[in-house]
Design a protein around this motif. Structure first.
Motif, short mmCIF file in Angstrom:
data_model
loop_
_atom_site.label_atom_id
_atom_site.label_comp_id
_atom_site.label_asym_id
_atom_site.label_seq_id
_atom_site.Cartn_x
_atom_site.Cartn_y
_atom_site.Cartn_z
N TYR A 1 80.50 28.87 46.27
CA TYR A 1 81.42 29.71 45.22
C TYR A 1 81.05 29.23 43.97
O TYR A 1 80.56 28.32 43.73
N PRO A 2 81.51 30.08 42.80
CA PRO A 2 81.32 29.89 41.50
C PRO A 2 82.07 28.67 40.91
O PRO A 2 83.01 28.25 41.57
N LEU A 3 81.80 28.05 39.80
CA LEU A 3 82.73 27.25 39.08
C LEU A 3 83.94 28.03 38.84
O LEU A 3 83.84 29.24 38.31
N ARG A 4 85.19 27.33 38.85
CA ARG A 4 86.45 27.91 38.52
C ARG A 4 86.97 27.31 37.43
O ARG A 4 86.90 26.14 37.18
N PRO A 5 87.71 28.05 36.58
CA PRO A 5 88.52 27.44 35.56
C PRO A 5 89.60 26.60 36.09
O PRO A 5 90.24 26.81 37.26
N LEU A 6 89.91 25.34 35.51
CA LEU A 6 90.75 24.64 36.26
C LEU A 6 91.98 24.90 36.08
O LEU A 6 92.90 24.62 37.09
N ILE B 1 80.30 6.35 33.89
CA ILE B 1 80.83 7.78 34.59
C ILE B 1 80.62 8.86 33.80
O ILE B 1 81.48 8.82 32.87
N ASP B 2 80.16 9.80 34.32
CA ASP B 2 79.84 11.14 33.78
C ASP B 2 81.00 12.14 34.07
O ASP B 2 81.28 12.40 35.39
N VAL B 3 81.72 12.71 33.13
CA VAL B 3 82.84 13.48 33.48
C VAL B 3 82.71 14.79 33.11
O VAL B 3 83.59 15.60 33.09
N THR B 4 81.44 15.27 33.06
CA THR B 4 81.23 16.60 32.57
C THR B 4 81.66 17.50 33.53
O THR B 4 82.10 18.59 33.29
N MET B 5 81.32 17.15 34.98
CA MET B 5 82.00 18.00 35.73
C MET B 5 83.64 17.23 35.84
O MET B 5 83.66 16.29 36.51
N PRO B 6 84.38 17.82 35.54
CA PRO B 6 85.80 17.16 35.21
C PRO B 6 86.74 16.92 36.44
O PRO B 6 87.50 16.02 36.17
N ALA B 7 86.64 17.61 37.75
CA ALA B 7 87.46 17.37 38.61
C ALA B 7 86.81 17.77 39.99
O ALA B 7 85.60 18.49 39.95
N VAL B 8 87.39 17.33 40.95
CA VAL B 8 86.77 17.60 42.46
C VAL B 8 87.70 17.72 43.40
O VAL B 8 88.97 17.33 43.01
N ASN B 9 87.49 18.15 44.69
CA ASN B 9 88.34 18.09 45.83
C ASN B 9 87.54 17.04 46.82
O ASN B 9 86.39 17.06 46.82
N PHE C 1 82.85 5.61 30.32
CA PHE C 1 82.76 6.95 30.36
C PHE C 1 81.61 7.46 29.68
O PHE C 1 81.44 7.02 28.51
N THR C 2 81.16 8.79 30.20
CA THR C 2 80.29 9.42 29.16
C THR C 2 80.31 10.94 29.45
O THR C 2 80.72 11.38 30.43
N GLY C 3 79.94 11.67 28.27
CA GLY C 3 80.40 13.11 28.59
C GLY C 3 81.56 13.54 28.25
O GLY C 3 82.44 12.97 27.97
N THR C 4 81.69 15.03 28.07
CA THR C 4 82.86 15.63 27.86
C THR C 4 83.48 16.48 28.87
O THR C 4 82.43 17.27 29.20
N GLU C 5 84.60 16.42 29.50
CA GLU C 5 84.87 17.35 30.44
C GLU C 5 84.93 18.74 30.10
O GLU C 5 85.59 19.17 29.27
N SER C 6 84.35 19.58 31.18
CA SER C 6 84.07 20.99 30.99
C SER C 6 85.53 21.56 31.31
O SER C 6 86.47 20.76 31.83
N THR C 7 85.59 22.85 30.96
CA THR C 7 86.95 23.53 31.56
C THR C 7 86.82 24.17 32.65
O THR C 7 87.91 24.71 33.31
N ASP C 8 85.92 24.06 33.49
CA ASP C 8 85.80 24.61 34.84
C ASP C 8 84.93 23.67 35.89
O ASP C 8 84.43 22.52 35.30
N ALA C 9 85.08 23.90 37.11
CA ALA C 9 84.73 22.88 37.87
C ALA C 9 84.51 23.52 39.34
O ALA C 9 84.91 24.76 39.74
N LEU C 10 83.53 22.95 40.33
CA LEU C 10 83.64 23.48 41.62
C LEU C 10 84.55 23.11 42.48
O LEU C 10 84.58 21.67 43.03
N LEU C 11 85.62 23.85 42.81
CA LEU C 11 86.80 23.72 43.49
C LEU C 11 87.18 24.65 44.41
O LEU C 11 86.59 25.84 44.49
#
Length: 210
Positions: free
Chosen positions: A19-24, A92-100, A152-162
């Motif tokens: 799947y593509p990255l999805r908006p949070l 911890i890199d938080v650029t990928m902001p969220a996971v399942n 932490f390092t990086g800035t959270e993006s607005t989308d993720a692989l969810l």
């Protein structure tokens, strides 16, 4: 597919990476969403799905396509990756902001049971936990359980692989091991020096370079 297995109900392991990255704000991808794989790994997984789908149609072989992300256990998975980094004092890199995430035992049980769903055309089943959890929060929970600090390092993006696995949960119920319990178990395992498999998930990748 050799003649021995033609017509035999089959479960094909795949991944939510197709799947593509999805908006949070939009929630995870469902089984009805079209694949848009990013990178060679995801493309190769979709190719595997296509091969088995061809077999399903050509030889009337019932198939379930089992799209899993991310399975976790004490020695492997997103949570083990984060705990290992925290123990080593790495940011911890938080650029990928969220996971399942989902406990490996639950994912395996669902996979075995999903053979009953196999059909022609193939039945697609997303498999993961019900929560969309921020990487920052996971790392914060782990650090607290490990009695240490986290950077932490990086800035959270607005989308993720969810992925949205509500269809799976409707069929088989929620995971038997809750995510917070997995966090506690992994934190203790890593703190006590438990062995790791050394196979990073690389879940932070946003360009499919696994």
């Amino acid at each position: 597919m050799t003649g021995s297995y033609r017509g035999v109900p089959s479960v094909v392991y795949s991944t939510g990476n197709v799947y593509p990255l999805r908006p949070l704000s939009a929630g995870g991808s469902t089984e009805d969403d079209a694949p848009e794989p990013v990178g060679e790994y995801a493309q190769s997984c979709l190719a595997r799905e296509r091969i088995f789908s061809h077999a399903a149609h050509t030889w009337d072989t019932p198939v379930t396509i089992f799209r899993l992300n991310y399975a976790c256990e004490l020695r492997y998975g997103v949570i083990a990756d984060l705990a290992t980094q925290i123990a080593a004092g790495e940011p911890i890199d938080v650029t990928m902001p969220a996971v399942n995430v989902v406990w490996q035992q639950d994912a395996t049980a669902w996979a075995l049971r999903s053979v009953e769903l196999a059909g022609t055309p193939p039945h697609i089943l997303n498999a993961t936990g019900p929560e969309t959890v921020s990487v920052r929060r996971l790392a914060t929970w782990l650090a607290a359980a490990m009695g240490t600090e986290v950077r932490f390092t990086g800035t959270e993006s607005t989308d993720a692989l969810l992925s949205d696995a509500s269809h799976c949960h409707d069929l088989y119920g929620y995971p038997t091991v809750p995510m917070r319990r997995v966090v506690e178990m992994v934190a203790r395992w890593v703190t006590e020096g438990g062995r790791q498999l050394g196979k990073a998930t690389k879940f932070q990748q946003r360009e499919g370079k696994f």
